[in-house]
Design a protein around this motif. Structure first.
Motif, PDB file in Angstrom:
ATOM      1  N   HIS A  20      34.034  39.019  41.613  1.00 22.02           N
ATOM      2  CA  HIS A  20      33.883  37.675  42.151  1.00 22.02           C
ATOM      3  C   HIS A  20      32.861  37.555  43.277  1.00 22.02           C
ATOM      4  O   HIS A  20      32.299  36.480  43.477  1.00 22.02           O
ATOM      5  CB  HIS A  20      35.232  37.168  42.661  1.00 22.02           C
ATOM      6  N   GLN A  68      29.283  35.054  38.159  1.00 21.37           N
ATOM      7  CA  GLN A  68      29.982  34.270  39.163  1.00 21.37           C
ATOM      8  C   GLN A  68      29.315  34.331  40.532  1.00 21.37           C
ATOM      9  O   GLN A  68      29.540  33.444  41.360  1.00 21.37           O
ATOM     10  CB  GLN A  68      31.434  34.738  39.266  1.00 21.37           C
ATOM     11  N   GLU A  69      28.524  35.353  40.785  1.00 22.34           N
ATOM     12  CA  GLU A  69      27.895  35.475  42.104  1.00 22.34           C
ATOM     13  C   GLU A  69      26.620  36.306  41.990  1.00 22.34           C
ATOM     14  O   GLU A  69      26.558  37.292  41.251  1.00 22.34           O
ATOM     15  CB  GLU A  69      28.846  36.148  43.089  1.00 22.34           C
ATOM     16  N   ARG A  80      38.193  31.663  48.960  1.00 21.80           N
ATOM     17  CA  ARG A  80      37.297  32.029  47.866  1.00 21.80           C
ATOM     18  C   ARG A  80      35.853  32.265  48.292  1.00 21.80           C
ATOM     19  O   ARG A  80      35.059  32.761  47.505  1.00 21.80           O
ATOM     20  CB  ARG A  80      37.342  30.952  46.773  1.00 21.80           C
ATOM     21  N   SER A 134      43.969  39.486  44.275  1.00 20.39           N
ATOM     22  CA  SER A 134      42.563  39.333  43.923  1.00 20.39           C
ATOM     23  C   SER A 134      41.722  39.097  45.166  1.00 20.39           C
ATOM     24  O   SER A 134      42.132  38.387  46.085  1.00 20.39           O
ATOM     25  CB  SER A 134      42.378  38.168  42.946  1.00 20.39           C
ATOM     26  N   TYR A 177      37.992  37.643  46.464  1.00 19.95           N
ATOM     27  CA  TYR A 177      37.057  36.681  45.912  1.00 19.95           C
ATOM     28  C   TYR A 177      35.664  36.696  46.528  1.00 19.95           C
ATOM     29  O   TYR A 177      34.709  36.270  45.884  1.00 19.95           O
ATOM     30  CB  TYR A 177      37.639  35.268  46.038  1.00 19.95           C
ATOM     31  N   ASP A 178      35.519  37.166  47.749  1.00 13.40           N
ATOM     32  CA  ASP A 178      34.180  37.153  48.339  1.00 13.40           C
ATOM     33  C   ASP A 178      34.090  38.171  49.463  1.00 13.40           C
ATOM     34  O   ASP A 178      35.112  38.583  50.046  1.00 13.40           O
ATOM     35  CB  ASP A 178      33.834  35.760  48.860  1.00 13.40           C
ATOM     36  N   SER A 187      37.059  41.935  36.336  1.00 13.21           N
ATOM     37  CA  SER A 187      36.274  40.748  36.672  1.00 13.21           C
ATOM     38  C   SER A 187      35.926  40.784  38.149  1.00 13.21           C
ATOM     39  O   SER A 187      36.784  41.052  39.000  1.00 13.21           O
ATOM     40  CB  SER A 187      37.057  39.470  36.350  1.00 13.21           C
ATOM     41  N   GLY A 237      36.684  42.259  43.539  1.00 13.23           N
ATOM     42  CA  GLY A 237      37.129  41.650  42.300  1.00 13.23           C
ATOM     43  C   GLY A 237      38.634  41.599  42.163  1.00 13.23           C
ATOM     44  O   GLY A 237      39.383  41.601  43.149  1.00 13.23           O
ATOM     45  N   ASP A 238      39.078  41.578  40.907  1.00 11.54           N
ATOM     46  CA  ASP A 238      40.497  41.447  40.596  1.00 11.54           C
ATOM     47  C   ASP A 238      41.300  42.644  41.101  1.00 11.54           C
ATOM     48  O   ASP A 238      40.760  43.722  41.367  1.00 11.54           O
ATOM     49  CB  ASP A 238      40.682  41.304  39.082  1.00 11.54           C
ATOM     50  N   TRP A 296      27.746  28.412  38.040  1.00 11.14           N
ATOM     51  CA  TRP A 296      28.795  28.943  38.889  1.00 11.14           C
ATOM     52  C   TRP A 296      28.287  29.280  40.291  1.00 11.14           C
ATOM     53  O   TRP A 296      29.072  29.397  41.224  1.00 11.14           O
ATOM     54  CB  TRP A 296      29.401  30.203  38.265  1.00 11.14           C
TER      55      TRP A 296
END
Length: 360
Positions: free
Chosen positions: A255, A210-211, A333, A293, A295-296, A253, A269-270, A160
């Protein structure tokens, strides 16, 4: 004779090839739709170079075309071009002019290419690695042919994320094959051989990673699914893992993660949550910036940072004391602050967004 125009919904190169090949035959060699002696071989043998050049110029937008009497400029380098239907009308007219009855067939072409999930650049900037979801790691030189990437490893995991730490070690985070637990591998020889650093199990409940991000080769933070989070510290020639626990981040979750300074880490995150720690994960403060959400996140220095997410971004110029919201018409993302004002972000559908004012 019927000519069928195939529109590939996932293969831009094939679409353009079809666009070029079908209308380039010279009229003198075409016998018409009902002539049984009109074969594909005869058509191919009658390709007109001048018509090829004309078609390419018109499909690439270099020349204006007329469709239903209206001037149009086409850009059809990709099958998902928003002007694809106009290009189709252009092609149909071209083929009809040659005395044929074209039919349109739409289908999906499954091209066997890897789904790349992460890239990493060496500290010297001369080597680039790409990780595929099926666990393959590819390597190429930035000074050479960008098509000249070779497979250097196959890991027993779904990749990932790839990252190079401040000491030149290459890392791959993701999920173990066959189970839902995460895995973190590293390589000390440029991706040729790999060692398992950390693996999820029923005891630590580390899920898909994921990261992972690093701070000056001294600290690291890894985040992922279902509250997966742990930190690492470089000490006595080795990276030491410290589990944090999903309860510290509300079992959400996660990200993306980034550091704004030593031991000062941020996680997104979410459901729009942003978490902050000033002691490398010992204590956390969380705030909900939005319901979308996130994502980064990335920081250029201790004061300037940017967050991207589902049709929304945030930026700070005061070290995260306040975050200013900016709506965007894209799901972003990944984000990188190139300098204090230049921001690059990537999103779904192949979108790349740029900001020259720090994300404002």
């Amino acid at each position: 004779m019927d000519i069928r125009i195939d529109l590939h919904s996932r293969a831009g190169a094939c679409f353009v090839a079809a666009c070029i090949i079908l209308p380039v035959f010279s009229p003198f060699s075409l016998r018409g739709a009902d002539d049984p002696t009109c074969s594909l071989c005869e058509l191919v043998s009658a390709v007109d170079p001048e018509r090829i050049e004309k078609t390419i110029r018109e499909l690439s937008g270099a020349d204006t075309v007329y469709i239903a009497g209206q001037p149009q400029v086409l850009f059809t380098r990709f099958a998902l071009s928003p002007r694809k239907l106009l290009a189709l009308e252009y092609l149909l007219d071209e083929v009809r002019d040659l005395g044929f009855d074209p039919r349109v067939q739409t289908f999906t072409l499954n091209v066997q290419r890897p789904d790349l999930m992460g890239v990493a650049l060496s500290g010297s900037g001369d080597t680039l690695w790409a990780g595929a979801i099926e666990g393959k790691v590819y390597r190429g030189l930035t000074s050479g042919d960008w098509n000249d990437f070779s497979l250097c490893a196959q890991l027993d995991m779904m990749i990932w994320n790839l990252k190079v730490d401040g000491r030149g070690r290459l890392w791959a985070g993701g999920k173990q094959n066959g189970i839902s637990y995460g895995a973190l591998y590293y390589s000390d020889d440029g991706g040729e051989s790999w060692e398992l650093k950390y693996a999820g199990n029923s005891a630590n409940n580390i899920r898909t990673i994921q990261e992972i991000d690093f701070w000056k080769g001294e600290e690291a933070m890894a985040v992922g699914a279902y509250g997966t989070i742990f930190s690492m510290t470089y000490l006595l020639g080795e990276w030491w893992v410290k589990e944090i626990g999903p309860e510290k981040v509300n079992y959400l979750s996660l990200h993306g993660t980034a550091a704004s300074g030593a031991r000062h880490w941020w996680v997104v995150g979410d459901v729009g949550y942003l978490f902050e720690t000033e002691n490398q994960g010992g204590d956390w403060n969380g705030v909900s910036l939005t319901t979308a959400s996130l994502y980064d996140i990335d920081f250029y220095d201790a004061r300037r940072g940017v967050i991207v997410g589902d049709k929304i971004t945030f930026h700070t110029v005061d070290g995260g004391a306040s975050w200013n919201e900016v709506a965007v018409d894209a799901t972003l993302r990944t984000v990188c602050l190139i300098d204090s004002l230049t921001v690059a972000a990537g999103g779904t559908g192949g979108d790349i967004w740029m900001s020259l004012d720090g994300g404002a």
